[in-house]
Design an enzyme around this catalytic site. Structure first.
Site, mmCIF file in Angstrom:
data_model
loop_
_atom_site.group_PDB
_atom_site.id
_atom_site.type_symbol
_atom_site.label_atom_id
_atom_site.label_comp_id
_atom_site.label_asym_id
_atom_site.label_seq_id
_atom_site.Cartn_x
_atom_site.Cartn_y
_atom_site.Cartn_z
ATOM 1 N N GLN A 132 0.940 -1.142 -0.072
ATOM 2 C CA GLN A 132 0.025 0.163 0.042
ATOM 3 C C GLN A 132 0.898 1.211 -0.050
ATOM 4 O O GLN A 132 1.708 1.407 0.947
ATOM 5 C CB GLN A 132 -0.875 0.092 1.605
ATOM 6 C CG GLN A 132 -1.701 1.202 1.514
ATOM 7 C CD GLN A 132 -2.179 1.138 2.776
ATOM 8 O OE1 GLN A 132 -1.565 0.754 3.675
ATOM 9 N NE2 GLN A 132 -3.446 1.877 3.183
ATOM 10 N N GLY A 133 0.835 2.143 -0.816
ATOM 11 C CA GLY A 133 1.704 3.054 -1.122
ATOM 12 C C GLY A 133 0.920 4.579 -0.873
ATOM 13 O O GLY A 133 0.527 5.166 -1.752
ATOM 14 N N SER A 167 4.929 -1.401 4.005
ATOM 15 C CA SER A 167 4.960 -2.741 4.389
ATOM 16 C C SER A 167 4.901 -3.622 3.412
ATOM 17 O O SER A 167 4.420 -3.444 2.353
ATOM 18 C CB SER A 167 4.114 -3.235 5.192
ATOM 19 O OG SER A 167 4.026 -2.204 6.365
ATOM 20 N N GLU A 250 -8.860 -1.298 6.249
ATOM 21 C CA GLU A 250 -7.678 -1.022 7.104
ATOM 22 C C GLU A 250 -7.839 -0.941 8.445
ATOM 23 O O GLU A 250 -7.121 -1.650 9.377
ATOM 24 C CB GLU A 250 -6.614 -0.227 6.580
ATOM 25 C CG GLU A 250 -5.286 -0.154 7.405
ATOM 26 C CD GLU A 250 -4.415 0.662 6.607
ATOM 27 O OE1 GLU A 250 -4.747 1.638 5.798
ATOM 28 O OE2 GLU A 250 -2.992 0.587 7.071
ATOM 29 N N GLU A 385 -3.986 7.935 18.515
ATOM 30 C CA GLU A 385 -4.500 9.550 18.482
ATOM 31 C C GLU A 385 -5.625 9.607 17.256
ATOM 32 O O GLU A 385 -6.777 10.131 17.557
ATOM 33 C CB GLU A 385 -3.782 10.513 18.381
ATOM 34 C CG GLU A 385 -2.591 10.492 19.487
ATOM 35 C CD GLU A 385 -1.373 9.644 19.437
ATOM 36 O OE1 GLU A 385 -1.264 8.962 18.407
ATOM 37 O OE2 GLU A 385 -0.606 9.557 20.318
HETATM 38 C C1 LIG Z 1 4.749 -0.761 10.992
HETATM 39 C C2 LIG Z 1 4.255 0.125 10.175
HETATM 40 C C3 LIG Z 1 3.581 -0.107 9.015
HETATM 41 C C4 LIG Z 1 3.318 0.721 7.943
HETATM 42 N N1 LIG Z 1 2.792 0.488 6.888
HETATM 43 C C5 LIG Z 1 2.596 1.109 5.890
HETATM 44 C C6 LIG Z 1 1.912 0.559 4.700
HETATM 45 O O1 LIG Z 1 2.138 -0.398 4.237
HETATM 46 N N2 LIG Z 1 1.693 1.504 3.653
HETATM 47 C C7 LIG Z 1 1.521 3.076 3.854
HETATM 48 O O2 LIG Z 1 1.156 3.788 3.135
HETATM 49 N N3 LIG Z 1 1.981 3.257 5.323
HETATM 50 C C8 LIG Z 1 2.040 2.525 6.183
HETATM 51 N N4 LIG Z 1 2.467 2.863 7.508
HETATM 52 C C9 LIG Z 1 2.582 4.504 7.766
HETATM 53 C C10 LIG Z 1 1.438 4.878 8.703
HETATM 54 O O3 LIG Z 1 0.186 4.848 8.102
HETATM 55 C C11 LIG Z 1 1.824 6.328 9.233
HETATM 56 O O4 LIG Z 1 2.851 6.567 9.952
HETATM 57 C C12 LIG Z 1 0.786 6.832 10.081
HETATM 58 O O5 LIG Z 1 -0.521 7.179 9.136
HETATM 59 C C13 LIG Z 1 1.178 8.089 10.697
HETATM 60 O O6 LIG Z 1 1.708 8.956 9.978
HETATM 61 P P1 LIG Z 1 2.829 9.790 10.386
HETATM 62 O O7 LIG Z 1 4.124 8.751 10.428
HETATM 63 O O8 LIG Z 1 3.281 10.800 9.152
HETATM 64 O O9 LIG Z 1 2.736 10.559 11.484
HETATM 65 P P2 LIG Z 1 2.318 12.072 11.606
HETATM 66 O O10 LIG Z 1 0.886 12.306 10.912
HETATM 67 O O11 LIG Z 1 3.343 12.893 11.435
HETATM 68 O O12 LIG Z 1 1.892 12.137 13.154
HETATM 69 C C14 LIG Z 1 2.774 12.284 14.308
HETATM 70 C C15 LIG Z 1 1.976 12.305 15.642
HETATM 71 O O13 LIG Z 1 1.051 13.272 15.416
HETATM 72 C C16 LIG Z 1 -0.316 12.860 15.968
HETATM 73 N N5 LIG Z 1 -1.127 13.548 15.034
HETATM 74 C C17 LIG Z 1 -1.103 13.819 13.759
HETATM 75 N N6 LIG Z 1 -2.261 14.438 13.439
HETATM 76 C C18 LIG Z 1 -3.014 14.441 14.686
HETATM 77 C C19 LIG Z 1 -4.401 14.931 15.097
HETATM 78 N N7 LIG Z 1 -5.169 15.639 13.856
HETATM 79 N N8 LIG Z 1 -4.837 14.761 16.094
HETATM 80 C C20 LIG Z 1 -4.242 14.362 17.086
HETATM 81 N N9 LIG Z 1 -2.929 13.919 16.766
HETATM 82 C C21 LIG Z 1 -2.546 13.724 15.724
HETATM 83 C C22 LIG Z 1 -0.108 11.239 15.510
HETATM 84 O O14 LIG Z 1 -1.098 10.756 16.089
HETATM 85 C C23 LIG Z 1 1.500 11.006 15.945
HETATM 86 O O15 LIG Z 1 1.516 10.798 17.233
HETATM 87 C C24 LIG Z 1 3.151 2.233 8.432
HETATM 88 C C25 LIG Z 1 3.777 2.453 9.665
HETATM 89 C C26 LIG Z 1 4.104 1.853 10.580
HETATM 90 C C27 LIG Z 1 4.735 2.227 11.775
#
Ligand SMILES: Cc1cc2nc3c(=O)[nH]c(=O)nc-3n(C[C@H](O)[C@H](O)[C@H](O)COP(=O)(O)OP(=O)(O)OC[C@H]3O[C@@H](n4cnc5c(N)ncnc54)[C@H](O)[C@@H]3O)c2cc1C
Length: 402
Positions: A132-133, A167, A250, A385
């Site tokens: 998933q991208g 992933s 998901e 969150e």
């Molecule tokens: C093990 C793992 C597997 C993954 N696999 C995939 C995959 O296969 N494909 C893919 O596309 N992605 C994947 N991801 C990515 C995952 O979907 C993102 O990491 C996740 O959506 C969080 O986005 P971010 O890392 O940009 O954090 P950010 O969005 O930058 O968030 C940082 C912090 O701020 C908080 N935050 C942000 N906005 C809000 C809000 N509005 N209210 C309250 N708190 C907030 C978040 O909860 C977090 O604690 C994976 C991540 C992990 C850890």
């Protein structure tokens, strides 16, 4: 789930699943299988798990509710039974977890007839792995901030950009991709595609090293990658709506094509209690320590709560909002697993510093590994969150955050 609500056909299918799984359960491999499909790294793990998914598919335990024309079993209400029985017996999980859980329901809902016939059968059987991208360095929780560009060029699209945390991309044949065709409109400027990954020109998959020291997810770079328009899913500009279908699946708000198997929360609790009864503490074992026992009791209560919430979901009349229980389950289970792993480390004491490959490590160092991985699991598929925000806004009807 005890089968009390099964129709006669479903009851018969449940018996068949139990019998088939008991008779066909594969022997434990000589190598270590990780706890989750998204942690699968090696070719031998991949080969073993793909063969198992294919076998389950051939037996009708995967894709059971999908139409026969798309490689499914053509049933209704059979998949939840097969998935449940797989988990109850603790057989290996399905490796194509993103394909089964997200790509398949999205293609079924939004794909063309040609896409459904071409992509669903090898996805369900595990012969083609999906990734998933969605996420990018600047767009995770704020998914509509995606910047990977898709520029129309006749019958093709030219893709440029940088996806991250992808992933299973290291094994994937295909990706579900969210890309931006227009910067004029944040939401309506997004389009959804099926994109070839393995060996595709202009696509580079780079593994990322996790805090565990292992790989499992990747960066995926697109440099003038060309994809034909027939791989577009739904209309140009409908990417956000299609992505919402994917996210609904998901985050657990809908039943998928069947990714059962793996260790259940009850099995993990039993392993935690067994660990406490074994680990030395003050001349006895950790089990004798009243503080540890108190913390274990709290976990036991939460596991039981989780079980009851899950059971309640099966009774429509007790569920005031269709998304409440599935959405809260992702939050409950990922935080419960994190707290169980943290308690295991406290039970192990100094032994928790022994890691994979050290034969003195209790339970093969699975608990320290689970603890480190548990942080990723509370982030993947939407952080805790964000999950709380969704529950607050969409289920409880509280004021929106923005
Ligand atoms: C093990 C793992 C597997 C993954 N696999 C995939 C995959 O296969 N494909 C893919 O596309 N992605 C994947 N991801 C990515 C995952 O979907 C993102 O990491 C996740 O959506 C969080 O986005 P971010 O890392 O940009 O954090 P950010 O969005 O930058 O968030 C940082 C912090 O701020 C908080 N935050 C942000 N906005 C809000 C809000 N509005 N209210 C309250 N708190 C907030 C978040 O909860 C977090 O604690 C994976 C991540 C992990 C850890």
């Amino acid at each position: 789930m005890d089968g009390r609500r099964d129709t006669p056909e479903q009851a018969e299918f449940r018996e068949y699943c139990r019998r088939w799984l008991r008779e066909n359960r594969p022997p434990a491999p000589a190598f270590r299988l990780p706890e989750h499909a998204i942690e699968v790294m090696t070719e031998e793990q991949r080969t073993y798990l793909c063969a198992w998914q294919k076998k389950c598919y051939d037996a009708g335990l995967v894709g059971a509710d999908y139409p026969k024309a798309y490689g499914g079993g053509g049933h209704q209400g059979f998949q939840r039974i097969a998935s449940w029985e797989m988990s109850a017996l603790g057989v290996p999980y399905m490796i194509n977890v993103i394909g089964l859980g997200m790509a398949a329901p999205t293609i079924l809902h939004h794909g063309t007839e040609e896409q459904k016939r071409r992509y669903l059968p090898p996805l369900l059987s595990g012969e083609e792995i999906w990734c998933q991208g969605f996420s990018e360095p600047g767009a995770g929780s704020d998914l509509a901030g995606v910047q990977t560009s898709a520029v129309r060029d006749g019958d093709n699209w030219i893709i440029n950009g940088h996806k991250v945390w992808t992933s299973l991309a290291h094994f994937a044949s295909w990706m579900i991709l969210l890309a931006r065709h227009s910067s004029a409109d944040k939401y309506n400027g997004l389009t959804y595609f099926i994109t070839p990954i393995a060996g595709a020109p202009g696509v580079t998959v780079r593994p990322l090293i996790k805090i565990t020291g292992q790989t499992g997810f990747n960066e995926v770079l697109f440099e003038d990658a060309v994809i034909p328009d027939r791989l577009r899913v739904d209309e140009v500009g409908k990417g956000w709506q299609v992505a919402m279908t994917t996210l609904l699946h998901e985050r657990g708000a809908a039943e998928n094509a069947g990714s059962g198997g793996g260790q259940s929360v009850e099995d993990r609790l039993a392993a935690l209690i067994a660990l406490a009864k074994r680990m030395p503490r003050n001349g006895g074992t950790a089990w004798d320590d009243p503080v540890i026992r108190d913390r274990l009791m709290q976990i036991v209560v939460r596991v039981e709560g989780f079980r009851q919430v899950f059971r309640r979901a099966r009774v429509g009349a007790l569920t005031d909002h269709p998304m409440r229980i599935p959405l809260s389950s992702k939050l409950l289970i990922s935080e419960l697993n994190q707290d169980m792993a943290a308690l295991a480390l406290d039970i192990e004491g100094a032994f928790a510093s022994l890691y994979l490959g050290d034969e003195r490590a209790p339970d093969g160092a699975e608990w320290p590994l689970a603890y480190l991985n548990s942080y990723g699991i509370t982030i993947a598929a939407g952080t805790s969150e964000i999950q709380r925000n969704i529950l607050g806004e969409r289920v409880l009807g509280l004021a929106k955050t923005k």
